[in-house]
Design a protein around this motif. Structure first.
Motif, PDB file in Angstrom:
ATOM      1  N   HIS A   1       0.824  -1.213   0.000  1.00 48.83           N
ATOM      2  CA  HIS A   1       0.000   0.000   0.000  1.00 48.83           C
ATOM      3  C   HIS A   1       0.860   1.267   0.000  1.00 48.83           C
ATOM      4  O   HIS A   1       0.605   2.197  -0.767  1.00 48.83           O
ATOM      5  CB  HIS A   1      -0.933  -0.002   1.214  1.00 48.83           C
ATOM      6  CG  HIS A   1      -1.701   1.277   1.364  1.00 48.83           C
ATOM      7  ND1 HIS A   1      -2.749   1.610   0.543  1.00 48.83           N
ATOM      8  CD2 HIS A   1      -1.551   2.307   2.230  1.00 48.83           C
ATOM      9  CE1 HIS A   1      -3.224   2.796   0.898  1.00 48.83           C
ATOM     10  NE2 HIS A   1      -2.515   3.243   1.914  1.00 48.83           N
ATOM     11  N   PHE A   2       1.875   1.318   0.836  1.00 47.35           N
ATOM     12  CA  PHE A   2       2.699   2.520   0.982  1.00 47.35           C
ATOM     13  C   PHE A   2       3.349   2.899  -0.343  1.00 47.35           C
ATOM     14  O   PHE A   2       3.236   4.047  -0.799  1.00 47.35           O
ATOM     15  CB  PHE A   2       3.765   2.311   2.067  1.00 47.35           C
ATOM     16  CG  PHE A   2       4.606   3.526   2.315  1.00 47.35           C
ATOM     17  CD1 PHE A   2       4.200   4.490   3.223  1.00 47.35           C
ATOM     18  CD2 PHE A   2       5.803   3.723   1.638  1.00 47.35           C
ATOM     19  CE1 PHE A   2       4.964   5.629   3.455  1.00 47.35           C
ATOM     20  CE2 PHE A   2       6.574   4.854   1.858  1.00 47.35           C
ATOM     21  CZ  PHE A   2       6.151   5.811   2.766  1.00 47.35           C
ATOM     22  N   TYR A   3       4.051   1.951  -0.970  1.00 47.75           N
ATOM     23  CA  TYR A   3       4.798   2.308  -2.174  1.00 47.75           C
ATOM     24  C   TYR A   3       3.894   2.508  -3.386  1.00 47.75           C
ATOM     25  O   TYR A   3       4.170   3.370  -4.226  1.00 47.75           O
ATOM     26  CB  TYR A   3       5.916   1.293  -2.434  1.00 47.75           C
ATOM     27  CG  TYR A   3       6.991   1.404  -1.382  1.00 47.75           C
ATOM     28  CD1 TYR A   3       7.785   2.553  -1.283  1.00 47.75           C
ATOM     29  CD2 TYR A   3       7.200   0.392  -0.455  1.00 47.75           C
ATOM     30  CE1 TYR A   3       8.755   2.681  -0.302  1.00 47.75           C
ATOM     31  CE2 TYR A   3       8.165   0.509   0.531  1.00 47.75           C
ATOM     32  CZ  TYR A   3       8.943   1.656   0.597  1.00 47.75           C
ATOM     33  OH  TYR A   3       9.890   1.782   1.577  1.00 47.75           O
TER      34      TYR A   3
ATOM     35  N   PRO B   1       7.995  13.354  -8.443  1.00 45.91           N
ATOM     36  CA  PRO B   1       7.487  12.062  -8.918  1.00 45.91           C
ATOM     37  C   PRO B   1       8.523  10.951  -8.731  1.00 45.91           C
ATOM     38  O   PRO B   1       9.699  11.143  -9.028  1.00 45.91           O
ATOM     39  CB  PRO B   1       7.198  12.288 -10.400  1.00 45.91           C
ATOM     40  CG  PRO B   1       7.630  13.663 -10.734  1.00 45.91           C
ATOM     41  CD  PRO B   1       8.132  14.335  -9.505  1.00 45.91           C
ATOM     42  N   VAL B   2       8.049   9.818  -8.220  1.00 45.26           N
ATOM     43  CA  VAL B   2       8.947   8.684  -7.953  1.00 45.26           C
ATOM     44  C   VAL B   2       8.316   7.375  -8.408  1.00 45.26           C
ATOM     45  O   VAL B   2       7.099   7.277  -8.567  1.00 45.26           O
ATOM     46  CB  VAL B   2       9.292   8.564  -6.451  1.00 45.26           C
ATOM     47  CG1 VAL B   2      10.070   9.763  -5.966  1.00 45.26           C
ATOM     48  CG2 VAL B   2       8.056   8.360  -5.617  1.00 45.26           C
ATOM     49  N   ARG B   3       9.162   6.382  -8.576  1.00 44.88           N
ATOM     50  CA  ARG B   3       8.757   4.999  -8.817  1.00 44.88           C
ATOM     51  C   ARG B   3       9.646   4.108  -7.962  1.00 44.88           C
ATOM     52  O   ARG B   3      10.867   4.167  -8.055  1.00 44.88           O
ATOM     53  CB  ARG B   3       8.928   4.595 -10.285  1.00 44.88           C
ATOM     54  CG  ARG B   3       7.966   5.236 -11.218  1.00 44.88           C
ATOM     55  CD  ARG B   3       6.602   4.534 -11.138  1.00 44.88           C
ATOM     56  NE  ARG B   3       5.653   5.233 -11.970  1.00 44.88           N
ATOM     57  CZ  ARG B   3       4.495   5.709 -11.549  1.00 44.88           C
ATOM     58  NH1 ARG B   3       4.123   5.539 -10.306  1.00 44.88           N
ATOM     59  NH2 ARG B   3       3.678   6.310 -12.354  1.00 44.88           N
ATOM     60  N   HIS B   4       9.017   3.295  -7.112  1.00 45.20           N
ATOM     61  CA  HIS B   4       9.751   2.381  -6.234  1.00 45.20           C
ATOM     62  C   HIS B   4       9.648   0.955  -6.767  1.00 45.20           C
ATOM     63  O   HIS B   4       8.616   0.563  -7.297  1.00 45.20           O
ATOM     64  CB  HIS B   4       9.141   2.366  -4.825  1.00 45.20           C
ATOM     65  CG  HIS B   4       9.298   3.646  -4.089  1.00 45.20           C
ATOM     66  ND1 HIS B   4       8.412   4.694  -4.224  1.00 45.20           N
ATOM     67  CD2 HIS B   4      10.244   4.049  -3.191  1.00 45.20           C
ATOM     68  CE1 HIS B   4       8.792   5.685  -3.431  1.00 45.20           C
ATOM     69  NE2 HIS B   4       9.890   5.322  -2.794  1.00 45.20           N
TER      70      HIS B   4
ATOM     71  N   LYS C   1      13.304   5.477  -8.688  1.00 41.82           N
ATOM     72  CA  LYS C   1      13.554   6.445  -9.756  1.00 41.82           C
ATOM     73  C   LYS C   1      12.908   7.744  -9.319  1.00 41.82           C
ATOM     74  O   LYS C   1      11.710   7.772  -9.028  1.00 41.82           O
ATOM     75  CB  LYS C   1      12.937   5.981 -11.080  1.00 41.82           C
ATOM     76  CG  LYS C   1      13.689   4.879 -11.752  1.00 41.82           C
ATOM     77  CD  LYS C   1      13.107   4.603 -13.126  1.00 41.82           C
ATOM     78  CE  LYS C   1      13.941   3.550 -13.819  1.00 41.82           C
ATOM     79  NZ  LYS C   1      13.478   3.334 -15.185  1.00 41.82           N
ATOM     80  N   ILE C   2      13.686   8.804  -9.288  1.00 36.12           N
ATOM     81  CA  ILE C   2      13.174  10.112  -8.883  1.00 36.12           C
ATOM     82  C   ILE C   2      13.124  10.987 -10.125  1.00 36.12           C
ATOM     83  O   ILE C   2      14.162  11.245 -10.745  1.00 36.12           O
ATOM     84  CB  ILE C   2      14.061  10.750  -7.794  1.00 36.12           C
ATOM     85  CG1 ILE C   2      14.131   9.825  -6.569  1.00 36.12           C
ATOM     86  CG2 ILE C   2      13.548  12.130  -7.420  1.00 36.12           C
ATOM     87  CD1 ILE C   2      15.098  10.255  -5.500  1.00 36.12           C
TER      88      ILE C   2
END
Length: 151
Positions: free
Chosen positions: A43-45, A87-90, A115-116
């Motif tokens: 849920h968090f990511y 914006p990020v992608r974990h 990725k930032i």
């Protein structure tokens, strides 16, 4: 009223947390720390990557975030710091879970890549302490994040 909105978000997370827990087990009161942690991390990511504002209900006025050595406390300060990342992608690579010294708390340690702003992936680690506020409801009491350079 900011206080009312914060409480509404916290109640939303408690309900949403309960729904996540129901998804992972049919007996919410008997969930293992691993099951709670898995539901929380997913849920968090997912929320962080799609709508950072959705994270505000996970924190409380007592929460603390240490991000790259800089500490902030309380929902507004934490959300300000998280918004500032952009914006990020974990991508989660591993997760370790331990019960805390308090029976109603869980420690979660996550490693992965981030990725930032569309740049190259960087390795990160993040530690959470979740504290239960009732059956199936948790908030993030502590959150410590570090980028891992040179791996």
């Amino acid at each position: 009223n900011t206080k009312t909105k914060t409480e509404e978000k916290r109640l939303y997370w408690q309900l949403h947390s309960f729904q996540l827990i129901q998804h992972y087990t049919r007996i919410p009161n008997k969930m293992s720390a691993d099951e709670v942690a898995k539901a929380f991390v997913d849920h968090f990511y997912q929320t962080f990557d799609t709508s950072v504002e959705g994270l505000s209900g996970l924190y409380s006025p007592q929460s603390m975030l240490t991000f790259e050595g800089n500490q902030v406390a309380g929902v507004e300060q934490i959300m300000g710091r998280l918004r500032g990342i952009g914006p990020v992608r974990h991508e989660v690579k591993s997760m370790d879970v331990q019960p805390s010294s308090n029976a109603s708390a869980i420690i979660i340690f996550v490693t992965g890549s981030i990725k930032i702003g569309g740049d190259n992936s960087l390795h990160f680690c993040e530690m959470f302490q979740l504290v239960s506020t009732g059956p199936g409801a948790y908030y993030v009491h502590n959150d410590v994040f570090r980028l891992n350079y040179g791996l």
